[in-house]
Motif scaffolding. Structure first.
Motif, short mmCIF file in Angstrom:
data_model
loop_
_atom_site.label_atom_id
_atom_site.label_comp_id
_atom_site.label_asym_id
_atom_site.label_seq_id
_atom_site.Cartn_x
_atom_site.Cartn_y
_atom_site.Cartn_z
N ALA A 86 26.75 35.04 36.67
CA ALA A 86 27.73 36.09 35.99
C ALA A 86 28.71 34.88 35.46
N ALA A 87 28.85 33.95 36.17
CA ALA A 87 29.98 32.79 35.75
C ALA A 87 29.73 32.37 34.34
N HIS A 93 30.74 34.96 26.56
CA HIS A 93 31.07 36.20 26.02
C HIS A 93 32.49 36.70 26.17
N ARG A 94 32.95 37.45 25.15
CA ARG A 94 34.58 37.74 25.31
C ARG A 94 34.60 39.09 24.69
N ALA A 102 34.00 42.62 33.58
CA ALA A 102 34.87 41.92 34.36
C ALA A 102 35.84 42.96 35.22
N THR A 103 36.20 43.95 34.69
CA THR A 103 36.90 45.06 35.55
C THR A 103 36.20 45.47 36.81
N GLU A 104 34.99 46.01 36.60
CA GLU A 104 34.03 46.37 37.91
C GLU A 104 33.85 45.11 38.69
N ILE A 105 33.79 44.14 38.28
CA ILE A 105 33.61 42.79 39.23
C ILE A 105 34.96 42.76 39.94
N ARG A 106 35.97 42.56 39.19
CA ARG A 106 37.27 42.53 39.93
C ARG A 106 37.65 43.56 41.13
N LEU A 107 37.28 44.76 40.83
CA LEU A 107 37.23 45.83 41.91
C LEU A 107 36.32 45.55 42.93
N ALA A 108 34.94 45.17 42.61
CA ALA A 108 34.35 44.96 43.76
C ALA A 108 34.51 43.70 44.61
N TRP A 109 35.23 42.64 43.95
CA TRP A 109 35.63 41.32 44.40
C TRP A 109 36.46 41.61 45.42
N GLU A 110 37.65 42.76 45.17
CA GLU A 110 38.60 42.99 46.24
C GLU A 110 38.10 43.51 47.45
#
Length: 213
Positions: A86-87, A93-94, A102-110
């Motif tokens: 993913a990194a 990709h932008r 990125a939004t889903e990953i941030r929530l799952a990462w928390e």
């Protein structure tokens, strides 16, 4: 007691019944359960007693928990590799899809960080353990155990030394070179005596002999 046999696509539900002709128990197929949708059908429910139905439901619950635990473990085991992939994706990709990911990953990462902290795997502890592991000296493959060294020391011959008059040790004299091997004397071939012009031989041993007629 019910038996369950998992096949490729179905789970066979089997009961053991006593056969008076055989005078022993025999297996009887009661019904099948679809593995893709593991539920008790009406037909299977009508073919089972309440006790048998309870056994079927217990088996399905245990199977569901076992498969879920295996999937959860596989997710934790493969997550580091997926995170590195993913990194690599976000480095190139932008677009809008990357923003949604990125939004889903941030929530799952928390959620993951909270679970790691509650399990006792805080960032400071995990990183410190990783650093200590990297700093640990590597074992020298040629480093031998103390007992092996003692055995080799005991088997090694002690160096021979000689003492001088004042008691100082000096190296032992080098061994004398081997005596030269005398080559065997080769016997020279005896040359034939020369014959004079008058037919007499110059060999002293043949003096007085006359030439053959």
């Amino acid at each position: 007691m019910m038996q369950f046999r998992e096949r490729r696509r179905v789970i066979q539900v089997i009961r053991t019944v006593y056969d008076p002709d055989l005078k022993r128990g025999r297996s009887e197929l009661v019904g099948k359960i679809d593995k893709a949708a593991p539920v008790v059908t009406d037909r299977l429910q009508k073919s089972c007693t309440p006790e048998e139905l309870s056994e079927i439901l217990t088996y399905l619950d245990d199977r569901h928990n076992r498969l879920r635990n295996e999937a959860v473990r596989a997710g934790a085991e493969t997550l580091p590799a997926q995170m590195r992939e993913a990194a690599e994706y976000f480095r190139t990709h932008r677009d809008d899809d990357a923003r949604a990911f990125a939004t889903e990953i941030r929530l799952a990462w928390e959620d993951l960080k909270t679970a790691l902290r509650e399990a006792g795997f805080s960032k400071s502890k995990v990183l410190k353990k990783a650093v200590d592991r990297d700093k640990a000296p590597e074992k020298d493959p040629e480093k031998k155990a103390p007992e092996n060294k003692a055995m080799e020391k005991a088997e090694a011959p002690a160096p021979s030394v000689s003492l001088t008059v004042d008691g100082a040790a000096e190296p032992a004299a080098a061994p004398s070179p081997a005596a030269p091997v005398r080559k065997p004397r080769t016997r020279k071939a005896r040359t034939a005596p020369a014959v004079a012009a008058d037919g007499t031989s110059s060999d002293p041993g043949s003096a007085g002999s006359s030439p053959a007629a």
